[in-house]
Each structure stands twice: as structure tokens, then as C-alpha cells.
Design a protein around this motif. Structure first.
Motif, PDB file in Angstrom:
ATOM      1  N   LEU A 144      14.411 -39.688 -39.545  1.00  0.00           N
ATOM      2  CA  LEU A 144      14.034 -39.199 -38.133  1.00  0.00           C
ATOM      3  C   LEU A 144      14.862 -37.733 -37.839  1.00  0.00           C
ATOM      4  CD1 LEU A 144      12.466 -40.021 -35.550  1.00  0.00           C
ATOM      5  CD2 LEU A 144      14.687 -40.950 -34.703  1.00  0.00           C
ATOM      6  N   ALA A 145      16.205 -37.693 -37.940  1.00  0.00           N
ATOM      7  CA  ALA A 145      16.926 -36.660 -37.625  1.00  0.00           C
ATOM      8  C   ALA A 145      16.316 -35.582 -38.757  1.00  0.00           C
ATOM      9  CB  ALA A 145      18.272 -36.839 -38.055  1.00  0.00           C
ATOM     10  N   GLN A 146      15.827 -35.800 -39.918  1.00  0.00           N
ATOM     11  CA  GLN A 146      15.241 -34.722 -40.901  1.00  0.00           C
ATOM     12  C   GLN A 146      13.943 -34.242 -40.423  1.00  0.00           C
ATOM     13  OE1 GLN A 146      15.760 -35.573 -44.865  1.00  0.00           O
ATOM     14  NE2 GLN A 146      14.580 -33.910 -45.608  1.00  0.00           N
ATOM     15  N   TYR A 147      13.344 -35.151 -40.364  1.00  0.00           N
ATOM     16  CA  TYR A 147      11.876 -34.763 -40.293  1.00  0.00           C
ATOM     17  C   TYR A 147      11.305 -34.768 -38.635  1.00  0.00           C
ATOM     18  CZ  TYR A 147      11.481 -35.877 -45.087  1.00  0.00           C
ATOM     19  OH  TYR A 147      11.527 -35.888 -46.518  1.00  0.00           O
ATOM     20  N   GLY A 148      12.112 -35.233 -37.862  1.00  0.00           N
ATOM     21  CA  GLY A 148      11.704 -34.847 -36.399  1.00  0.00           C
ATOM     22  C   GLY A 148      10.763 -35.878 -35.897  1.00  0.00           C
ATOM     23  N   VAL A 149       9.875 -36.427 -36.723  1.00  0.00           N
ATOM     24  CA  VAL A 149       8.640 -37.391 -36.430  1.00  0.00           C
ATOM     25  C   VAL A 149       8.329 -38.282 -37.676  1.00  0.00           C
ATOM     26  CG1 VAL A 149       6.347 -37.592 -35.977  1.00  0.00           C
ATOM     27  CG2 VAL A 149       7.482 -35.638 -34.820  1.00  0.00           C
ATOM     28  N   LEU A 150       8.291 -39.569 -37.368  1.00  0.00           N
ATOM     29  CA  LEU A 150       7.892 -40.422 -38.420  1.00  0.00           C
ATOM     30  C   LEU A 150       6.550 -41.311 -37.965  1.00  0.00           C
ATOM     31  CD1 LEU A 150      11.558 -42.174 -38.919  1.00  0.00           C
ATOM     32  CD2 LEU A 150      10.457 -40.204 -40.220  1.00  0.00           C
ATOM     33  N   VAL A 151       5.767 -41.177 -38.940  1.00  0.00           N
ATOM     34  CA  VAL A 151       4.548 -41.722 -38.724  1.00  0.00           C
ATOM     35  C   VAL A 151       4.279 -43.079 -39.595  1.00  0.00           C
ATOM     36  CG1 VAL A 151       1.942 -41.558 -39.051  1.00  0.00           C
ATOM     37  CG2 VAL A 151       3.253 -39.907 -38.196  1.00  0.00           C
ATOM     38  N   PHE A 152       4.184 -44.277 -38.939  1.00  0.00           N
ATOM     39  CA  PHE A 152       3.795 -45.480 -39.506  1.00  0.00           C
ATOM     40  C   PHE A 152       2.491 -45.915 -39.266  1.00  0.00           C
ATOM     41  CE2 PHE A 152       8.155 -45.331 -37.995  1.00  0.00           C
ATOM     42  CZ  PHE A 152       8.926 -45.715 -38.892  1.00  0.00           C
ATOM     43  N   ARG A 153       1.529 -46.229 -40.369  1.00  0.00           N
ATOM     44  CA  ARG A 153       0.141 -46.534 -40.491  1.00  0.00           C
ATOM     45  C   ARG A 153       0.057 -48.034 -40.165  1.00  0.00           C
ATOM     46  NH1 ARG A 153      -3.296 -42.207 -38.781  1.00  0.00           N
ATOM     47  NH2 ARG A 153      -3.029 -40.229 -39.657  1.00  0.00           N
ATOM     48  N   ASP A 154      -1.085 -48.613 -39.794  1.00  0.00           N
ATOM     49  CA  ASP A 154      -1.818 -49.831 -39.945  1.00  0.00           C
ATOM     50  C   ASP A 154      -0.509 -50.865 -39.798  1.00  0.00           C
ATOM     51  OD1 ASP A 154      -4.123 -48.816 -40.864  1.00  0.00           O
ATOM     52  OD2 ASP A 154      -3.146 -48.308 -42.814  1.00  0.00           O
TER      53      ASP A 154
END
Ligand code: FE2
Length: 291
Positions: free
Chosen positions: A45-55
Motif C-alpha cells: 500500500l505504501a509503495q503503490y498507493g492503491v491496491l485493487v482486489f478483484r472478484d
């Protein structure tokens, strides 16, 4: 193309743009997560800023459990927008109940902002889950405030790092949310203006990020109001140039977890004849600092 990474707990992280966002595979959020997964997600989270979890199948109780692993949860200022039985879960929706009242915050966050930056301890992150999503539009766009800071000329970085922004919810509401019923005096009293450093150090990554937004930062402390406002707007527009942005197109079952300490976001327009129903939790963070 951006290569995927596999974390030590076995999560696959696939970057979604040059500067911000990663899709996370290999996790079911309806089940308790391990300490190792929690550790990896916290750093991702700190590295990418946004985490996407599908389904994901994520009833409100599980949404709360997963979110609460990252810190204390904070409900919406406007308590009538909460999911019944879950004061920490807010509806973001254009749907009306059988009395014709909006069940949730409508047309929320159409202007760039970092969630609830008007609090002394703003939100670490927000977790938004798609229940019903219009077929097109209603994207959420995210901008990397690390990338914005790093793209500034050194002299401007230094100047910005010496300033403090004034974050003001009542000003925001009266400027941008005039379609809603006015805030009550009690609601207004909960959010007096606060100041925060215009550049903040991320407590996990230790990287610096711009911390001003067109939507919630009214102006800059200690300088002329109009001049401060222009600086905020100019910086916010600089930070949200397309090369710093990831635009998320929603599908039902998506959970998107963003880090308000190093990103800004906004919602995009959609055809209001389509139902939109989203559930959101927000995790409280620390007081912003710069070192
Ligand atoms: Fe927001």
C-alpha cells in the motif's frame, strides 16, 4: 509493461500504471488474513498507493474486519449515510430509500482530494467496495503524490516543504456540495479548519509526498488567501497530470484500498439513470509530519 512481483506471503502484485496502483491476486478478503499477508499489504500500500482486489465477496462485517487490521475505523460525519448495523461502513450511492431520501453520499468526491484531510488525524486509507456499478463512467482516478513531489524542481520542493495547507470541510461543502442539504451546526462544529504540512513524509515508505488538494485545501497558512488558493490549485493540477494518474474502471466485487498519505483521488461522471452502490470504510492515520 510492468512486471509482477510476488511477496513473501505469496501475493502477486501487478502494477497498473507507471506511478500508482497494483492489482493484488492470491487473497480472499472474506477470510481472516495472516500476519504475513497483513505485513505485505501494508508495505505494498505504501509503495503503490492503491491496491485493487478483484472478484471479492465482501459483506459489511468482513469489510469491517479486513479494514480494521490497518487501524481504527472512522464513520462518515453524516451518520445517516451509514449501513444499518455498521456505523463504520458508509454508503456512497445515488440510490434512494422508499421515503425518497438518498441512502448515501451522492456525487461524493468529484474534485481531487485526500479523504478527510480536514481532521487533525486524517485517514490513512479508504477501502471502497463495488456492489452495483454503472456500465460506464463512475471511475475513480488516483494520482501519485510521490510522483508529483519528485517531479518538482528542487527549489519548488523546498519552498513547498516549508508551507502548511489549510484544510476546511465546511468551505468544501459550501463550495462543492451545494446540491445536498446544508450541514447542521452540529456537523459543522465537528470539522473546524486544520493545517497540515504541504509536503508529508510517509510513515511506512519514508518517501515525501505533496499533501495539498484542490478539493479540501482551502488555502495556505500565513500568506494572502487568494494567492494561497492559486498555489493549491496549481499544485493540485500539476500533481494530477495524466502520467501520474491511474483510472479505475469499477466492476461489482472490486475492493480498492487506497493510501491517502501519498495519493489523491476523485470520482468521474456517469449517467445518473444507472444505479451506483458502493460501501466504504476509512482507517484513521497519524498526524501528518515532515522530516
Ligand atoms: Fe474520497
Amino acid at each position: 509493461m510492468h512486471p509482477s512481483a510476488i511477496t513473501s506471503s505469496g501475493l502477486r502484485l501487478r502494477p497498473l500504471s507507471d506511478h500508482v496502483g497494483a492489482e493484488v491476486d492470491g487473497i480472499d478478503l472474506s477470510r481472516p488474513i495472516s500476519d504475513a499477508q497483513h505485513h505485505d499489504l501494508n508495505h505494498a500500500l505504501a509503495q503503490y498507493g492503491v491496491l485493487v482486489f478483484r472478484d471479492q465477496e465482501l459483506p459489511p462485517a468482513m469489510h469491517v474486519d479486513f479494514s480494521a487490521r490497518f487501524g481504527p475505523l472512522v464513520g462518515h460525519l453524516v451518520s445517516r449515510f451509514s449501513v444499518e448495523g455498521f456505523p463504520q461502513v458508509t454508503y456512497i450511492s445515488n440510490v434512494r430509500n422508499d421515503k425518497g431520501e438518498m441512502i448515501g453520499a451522492d456525487r461524493a468526491g468529484m474534485i481531487w482530494h485526500s479523504d478527510m484531510s480536514y481532521f487533525r488525524r486524517p485517514m490513512l486509507g479508504s477501502l471502497l467496495y463495488g456492489v452495483e456499478c454503472p456500465p460506464e463512467g463512475a471511475n475513480t482516478e488516483f494520482a501519485s503524490m510521490y510522483a508529483a513531489y519528485e517531479a518538482l524542481p528542487p527549489a519548488e520542493r523546498e519552498r513547498l516543504a516549508s508551507l502548511r495547507g489549510i484544510h476546511d470541510y465546511v468551505w468544501h461543502y459550501e463550495t462543492y456540495l451545494t446540491h445536498r442539504q446544508p450541514l447542521t451546526d452540529a456537523e459543522k462544529a465537528k470539522a473546524p479548519p486544520v493545517t497540515h504540512p504541504a509536503v508529508r513524509t510517509h510513515p511506512v515508505s519514508r518517501r515525501r509526498a505533496v499533501y495539498l488538494s484542490e478539493g479540501l485545501t482551502r488555502s495556505i497558512e500565513g500568506i494572502d488567501e487568494a494567492e494561497g488558493r492559486s498555489l493549491v490549485v496549481e499544485m493540485s493540477r500539476f500533481a494530477t497530470q495524466p502520467q501520474f494518474v491511474y483510472s479505475h474502471a469499477w466492476r461489482p466485487g472490486d475492493l480498492v484500498f487506497w493510501d491517502n498519505r501519498c495519493t489523491m483521488h476523485r470520482a468521474t461522471e456517469f449517467d445518473n439513470q444507472h444505479r451506483r452502490m458502493m460501501r466504504r470504510t476509512t482507517v484513521e492515520g497519524d498526524e501528518p509530519f515532515i522530516d
